[in-house]
Design an enzyme around this catalytic site. Sequence first.
Site, PDB file in Angstrom:
ATOM      1  N   HIS A 169       0.818  -1.215   0.000  1.00 48.92           N
ATOM      2  CA  HIS A 169       0.000   0.000   0.000  1.00 48.92           C
ATOM      3  C   HIS A 169       0.855   1.270   0.000  1.00 48.92           C
ATOM      4  O   HIS A 169       0.319   2.377   0.086  1.00 48.92           O
ATOM      5  CB  HIS A 169      -0.965   0.003   1.193  1.00 48.92           C
ATOM      6  CG  HIS A 169      -0.311   0.054   2.538  1.00 48.92           C
ATOM      7  ND1 HIS A 169      -0.073  -1.066   3.299  1.00 48.92           N
ATOM      8  CD2 HIS A 169       0.158   1.087   3.270  1.00 48.92           C
ATOM      9  CE1 HIS A 169       0.497  -0.731   4.430  1.00 48.92           C
ATOM     10  NE2 HIS A 169       0.645   0.594   4.444  1.00 48.92           N
ATOM     11  N   ASP A 218       0.084  -7.577   0.802  1.00 47.87           N
ATOM     12  CA  ASP A 218       0.588  -6.226   1.080  1.00 47.87           C
ATOM     13  C   ASP A 218       2.115  -6.201   1.180  1.00 47.87           C
ATOM     14  O   ASP A 218       2.694  -5.888   2.215  1.00 47.87           O
ATOM     15  CB  ASP A 218      -0.040  -5.689   2.360  1.00 47.87           C
ATOM     16  CG  ASP A 218      -0.073  -4.167   2.360  1.00 47.87           C
ATOM     17  OD1 ASP A 218       0.605  -3.566   1.519  1.00 47.87           O
ATOM     18  OD2 ASP A 218      -0.784  -3.597   3.204  1.00 47.87           O
ATOM     19  N   SER A 295       5.123   1.561   7.884  1.00 47.48           N
ATOM     20  CA  SER A 295       4.768   0.605   6.836  1.00 47.48           C
ATOM     21  C   SER A 295       5.919   0.464   5.865  1.00 47.48           C
ATOM     22  O   SER A 295       6.473   1.447   5.370  1.00 47.48           O
ATOM     23  CB  SER A 295       3.533   1.088   6.070  1.00 47.48           C
ATOM     24  OG  SER A 295       2.355   0.732   6.732  1.00 47.48           O
TER      25      SER A 295
END
EC number: 3.4.21.-
Length: 786
Positions: A169, A218, A295
Amino acid sequence: MCLPLLNWGQTGGLPQHIKASSLTLRAGDNIGKSSAQVITKTISEKDAIWLRLFFKDVNLGVNSTLTITSKLDGAKQILTTSNIKDWKNSSAYFNGDSVILELSIAPGETAIGLDVMELAVGDPSLQIKSQCGSVDDRVDSNDAAIGRIVPIGCTGWIITNGKLVTAGHCVSSRAEIIEFNVPKSNPDRTIVHPGPEDQYPIGNFVTPYTNQPSQANDWAVFTASANSLTGQTPIQAQGKSFNVVQSAPGNNITITGFGTDTGIDNQTQQIHTGPLSSVTNTFVRYRTDTTGGNSGSPIIDTATGNAIGVHAYGGCTGSGGSNSGERATIPAFWDAMGLDGGGNPPTDECTGDVSSFPFSESFESNLGQWKQATSGDDINWTRNSGGTPSNGTGPSAANDGSTYLYVEASGNGTGYPNKRAILNSPCLDFGSLTSPKLTFQYHMVGSAIESLAVEARTNNTGNWVSVFNRTGAQGSDWNAADVDLSSYAGEASVQLRFNAVTGDGGQGWQSDIAIDAVAIQNGTGNPDPSCPTLNFNDFQINAYANQDSSGNNSSVVSGGSGLSLSNNTWKYITLNYNVTANTVLEFDFSSSAEGEIHAVGFDDDNALTANRYFKVHGTQNYGVTNYDDYTSGTKKYTIPVGNFYTGNMNQLVFINDNDAGSGNTSIFSNVKIYEGSCGQSATAESLISALESVTPILGDESENSLLNTRIHPNPAKSRFSIYINDYVKGNINATFYSVLGRKVGQKELKPGVNIVSAQSLSLGKGIYLIRIDSEDGLSTQKLIIN
């Protein structure tokens, strides 16, 4: 059955707004064919934390350039036709609220120009942090393999083959950048960008997340283009990467990344270790502190330091839950990283047990006990005699015997670009060796030579460690390599491999790399190979930094053994060399007259580094002056470079600095570079210790051509002149300030005499400070107007 808490992706997007722009930089219609033109404009956005520019209708021709400079910190980026494509018609991030754009239009080029269509404007941030438990336990970190992805606000990291990894993402088709060596943020949490030399445009990426968003998908693997200033890729510039494994982690997990925080720690690199919560073949969960911006961080097995996956989701609370990410065991993820045969490979383990030394191979009949890699590379090494099939690359004959090994780079898509060939050694038992070493001959010539490395590991496990590396053409002759392996002394199972990569671009076929006469022995056995004199005919002589005056001021003499420099001359040759504690530089020097600086030394960029140049003559107190004792005739110098500095270098610099412009000639001849022993039977260590080990004596004068700036008359009435040295390079700008620091005027100067009217700058009676800036440095002068 208990389900895990619902998690959220941990991005920390940069606070910003996008603003349309109508700024245009275009060449004038009346520019002459032999004339250059420079157009300068400024973009300012009040209260912006940083600026980034997006362009359209770009035409930079062949030699025209766009230079962007931050007015806050002076950081620069130079864009050309080729590298602006890598940046997807955008710029780097520039700190501050104002940048200067300078379009330099090369002679003879028409219709040059571009439009600035949008500005990304950095805004103050109001985000707050969150983490596992009631206390944020993260602390500062500086892992060179981990960078910050902007503007999305994520983390990315380098793996052993040079690719990069982040969360799925975190990537998009919008032009994104990964930044390394990130500085601390401002006290109000607004981030500070590193200079453009540490920013890399993200290129292609592989992820299933964009089409099938899910936690199991992801992950993302991507590439980053070479930096537009240094020409280096992230792994080349940072010199560090993560070994990725599929094995299960231990009891603790470490996360390092660019999470949000308060104050100067916001979105700067921090690290924390916490307990493992659970692990499956797809996910790993842990109670390790992370916040938005983490992330894409590597999930690190604390016990081994290996990366086992990529962090993507937060889920910790003060009372429970866990943060999580995807493991490298996901088949598509592992395949996208392309790590089979690299990092921690399950195949190509060494076999056999070579314990009798010297162990040598010249590939006369076959590969002997060496083997082609079965995974992790693209092409094989080839046995050959005579020349290679391609003109302008490869050797004409073997170095030892009649046969050698080489990598055939011909064939777009098959031999190049960037095709890898790996040759593995058998298992080497160094249990009885006190100072093992590897010697071999290598040949690297061609217009697109990429790299040759020798790598080592023990017991068929762990990272491959580089013990030798050369990049770019290394001359038309065979070169001798002498690689110290003493750090592996006593090891019962050592494996070596030759790892060659072919060139890129349209001439990639001109990148054949060859090896011959490979031998492994104890360092106290047979003497080292003799150290040859550099033949300057094998090298291109290049102008160095911004110091070299124009004109034909250098020549190769004495059949290639000498380099003659006249007048004001700084030159370098491309020479990739790992300077160790035992490296010695030997040369003969003579000069017809004394200039300011006569010196030689290694460097790793095209910018002045005074503490690497050994001055032997001259009136200026500059560089390392321990050997500044030349008087006349020809004098031999033997300098233990390793006593002063070490590291991977790619240039050898020769200096004949004479700002007067003419009147002297210096010759550097019989130049040798070796590791202490130079063909003698004694060890390198014993010979290097016999040379003088001294503390560097550094000169206290800068090589700044602006130091000779003069103002006349001073005090002045209505007119005065500013004299600028003829050898100052690039744009020269003078900014006038009142004694209270208020800017009152600005003027562009040129080398030589500049006549200035006080009236044209509205300078009344008083005292002024003039700040003069150029590529050569900075000078501040006082001016009195009566």
